[in-house]
Design an enzyme around this catalytic site. Sequence first.
Site, mmCIF file in Angstrom:
data_model
loop_
_atom_site.group_PDB
_atom_site.id
_atom_site.type_symbol
_atom_site.label_atom_id
_atom_site.label_comp_id
_atom_site.label_asym_id
_atom_site.label_seq_id
_atom_site.Cartn_x
_atom_site.Cartn_y
_atom_site.Cartn_z
ATOM 1 N N ASP A 115 0.857 -1.183 0.000
ATOM 2 C CA ASP A 115 0.000 0.000 0.000
ATOM 3 C C ASP A 115 0.895 1.236 0.000
ATOM 4 O OD1 ASP A 115 -2.252 -1.509 0.134
ATOM 5 O OD2 ASP A 115 -2.515 -1.302 2.314
ATOM 6 N N ASP A 173 -5.160 2.150 -3.569
ATOM 7 C CA ASP A 173 -3.746 2.496 -3.511
ATOM 8 C C ASP A 173 -2.887 1.272 -3.228
ATOM 9 O OD1 ASP A 173 -4.520 1.991 -0.954
ATOM 10 O OD2 ASP A 173 -3.592 3.764 -0.061
#
Length: 846
Positions: A714, A757
């Site tokens: 992430d 993300d």
Amino acid sequence: MDLFIPAYLTCLAILVVVVTGIAIRTFLAWRTPGARTLGFLLAAMAVWAGFYLLEIAHPSLAVKFLARKILYLGMTLSPPLWLGFALRYTGIGKWWSEKGRAFLLTIPGIIAFLLGLTNERHHLIWKTISIIHESPSPLNLEYGPGFWMFTVIAYAMILAGIAVYIVGYFNHGRVMRVKSGLILFGAILTAAANLVFLALQNGVSIDPTPLSFGLSAPMLAVGFYRFGISSLFPLAAALVVENLQDAIIVVNREDEITDINRKALQLVGIKKVGEKEPVFSILPHGEQVQKIWNTPEDSTQIEIARGDASSCYKVRVIPIGGENETLIGRVIVYQDVTREQRLLVNEQRRSKQLALLEEAGRKIANTFDEREILQRAVDAITNNFGYAETAISILTADGMLEVAAISGTEDFGYRPGFRQELGVGIIGHTAKLQKTYVSGNVSKDAHYFSTDIRTGSAVCAPIFKQDSVFGVLYVESLEQNAFDELDVVTLETLASQISESLQRAALYAQTQSDLKTLAMIQETSKLVAGFLDLETISQTVVENLKGTFHYSHASIYFLKDDYLNLAAQVGYPEEMIIKNIHVSQGVSGRAIRTKEIQFIEDTSKDSSFLKADTNLTSEICVPLMKEDRVLGTLNVESSREKRLTPKDVELLSAIAGPIAISVDNARLHAELRAMATTDAVTGLSNRHLFEQAIRAEVERAERNGSQLSLIIFDIDNFKEYNDAWGHPAGDARLRAMADIIRETLRKYDIAARYGGDEFAIILSECDRDKALMYAQRLRQGIIAGAPNAPANDAPVPGYTLSMGIATYPVDAVQPGELVIAADHAALRAKQQGRNRVKFAGDYETP
């Protein structure tokens, strides 16, 4: 007078019988030369004398009147036939003596006879008619103007005949003058008797003219042989009837010449013969005559040359029998059959010419091979006529004439492939002239050249193909002047047949080529239509162009932005391959700019040509168009050995259509596939493709017994980054991160946007240590772009990563389990402070 009339009638009756006998025997030999003229003359004499005898002897006025009208037929026809026979016998005035033209002389007599039949209406022949009281006696006539007019014409013909006999008398030798003299005596006797009758007709009632004409008939036979009246009928059969215009030699039992006519003297080439001249000492081809000497039913044919000309004669030997059929001599007859023989030879030659045209036409029509057509044609000429040499030379692209087919009975040293310049030699001269050329004597011909000195003759005819000279047909004979007008026409006709066959073969070849091209285009279309991959399509096309169409150099370029990028090629040297061409450069760039096919026949004359091989001399560049949009170019180049032609332009332009469609389909398919498998923001693979890829890679690792690592990470505090800078800036940050990932990945590794993300990277054949090294390198690469360096490894929003690593089969053996293991490791990295890498399980990372 009482004794005169019976004596006159007796003599007249005997002569009627004799002349009638000669006439009948003459008509039995109707087809013999001279028989018709003599036969009609004798028949006219017999009619004149016979019906005059009837007029005198019969007491009835009606019978006398009828006999008078009928005798006019003999009276009016005898003078013209007399003149015709004189011309025929002496050979003077050949035009009149040939083809029955002598009968044209009888036209005035026929008119006079018709006037006599119809005298009651016009009284032109006689004005009055009466019977003399003494019996027997002829009619007493007062003649009219028509009679005297015909009399003038008749005596003109009689005198002309006498003049002809006089000329013949002086033209003959001593022996023949005796015979000519007898005939001349008979003619003068006839003329004298008529003149006496006309001068003294008031005192003489009997006309001596029929009797005098009748006496001349046996004199004809006596005039040919010095025999008596008793030999009349045998002589009439053997001589008078059959041999009027022939060369005649009479020999005795000792084979010595006893008589010879003028024709025979000319034939043997002497002016006169001596007494008891042995016949075989002067006879031409005497050995052939000896073979038929004792066989009168046989004949032989000889040819006698006189300078450049020659004559043909049919020779017969006819025995002359005396009393008790004893042989007393022979008659040698030379019948001139030159004209008939020439007609026969010409007919045979014409038959050969027709056979040649038929044979050649049949043979060349059975093939569509150009060289075979030419060879069959020259072989047919040799087979039918046996000429020394027959050849066909064709005009080559460089303006030379090359022997393509040759045949003949002689070997002049020429072979197929022999070349000569246009305008040189008879062959070159004919091709340049484009008209048939005939040489009667090649040794004196300025255009002739050969490997040796020759003195024959030659004919050369042009062969046309689609209105232009294709080549020439050349025929040479060892004989001079061997080709007449008919030969020339025959060879010109054969040249036309060859031309038609060549055009038919060209049409067949064109049709076959078109069918082959269509089949190839269809096959190419099917091949490229079966693929949706640009690389496969490109390679398939260039390989098909080389393997099927036999092009040595072929390439395909696809347009991207302002550059043409090489997709596939065959035939080019590796070190000279041009991989990228700007649209402002080269022939291909010009094709893109103009959207038109570029055909460069000579590349040395085109300054924009980009050389990719030293041997290339021509080029065709076809733009690949989809509607009005250029997708790329199809490029074919060739060396001097196989120049490109307009037909190649047609072929490539036909192929370019289906190629462009397949290229556009592959492009659209690639775009759709990219849309279905690619993340729209980053350009990396999407989650759907990732899930397919992880299953496939785990299966492959299991098959190969290798390791596989999965990294899931992430972006730290990415929401804060978006809130601070906005979503467009966030998207830009995602794209920048994707670019860094692509730069650090190996080409067979897969990177995907797993969530908002969150990213995932599949590292094939990679253990935990290598995966950790890659993860650290990637993390450092992304941190390097941060505006401020992180303090004490603290996370930087949008620039630091929390990463988890799971390895197959250490951490999991199923795709789903491997994903969960990596995801949990990334979660622990976030929980332990972010900006770090964690392994799956309980392992601690350095």
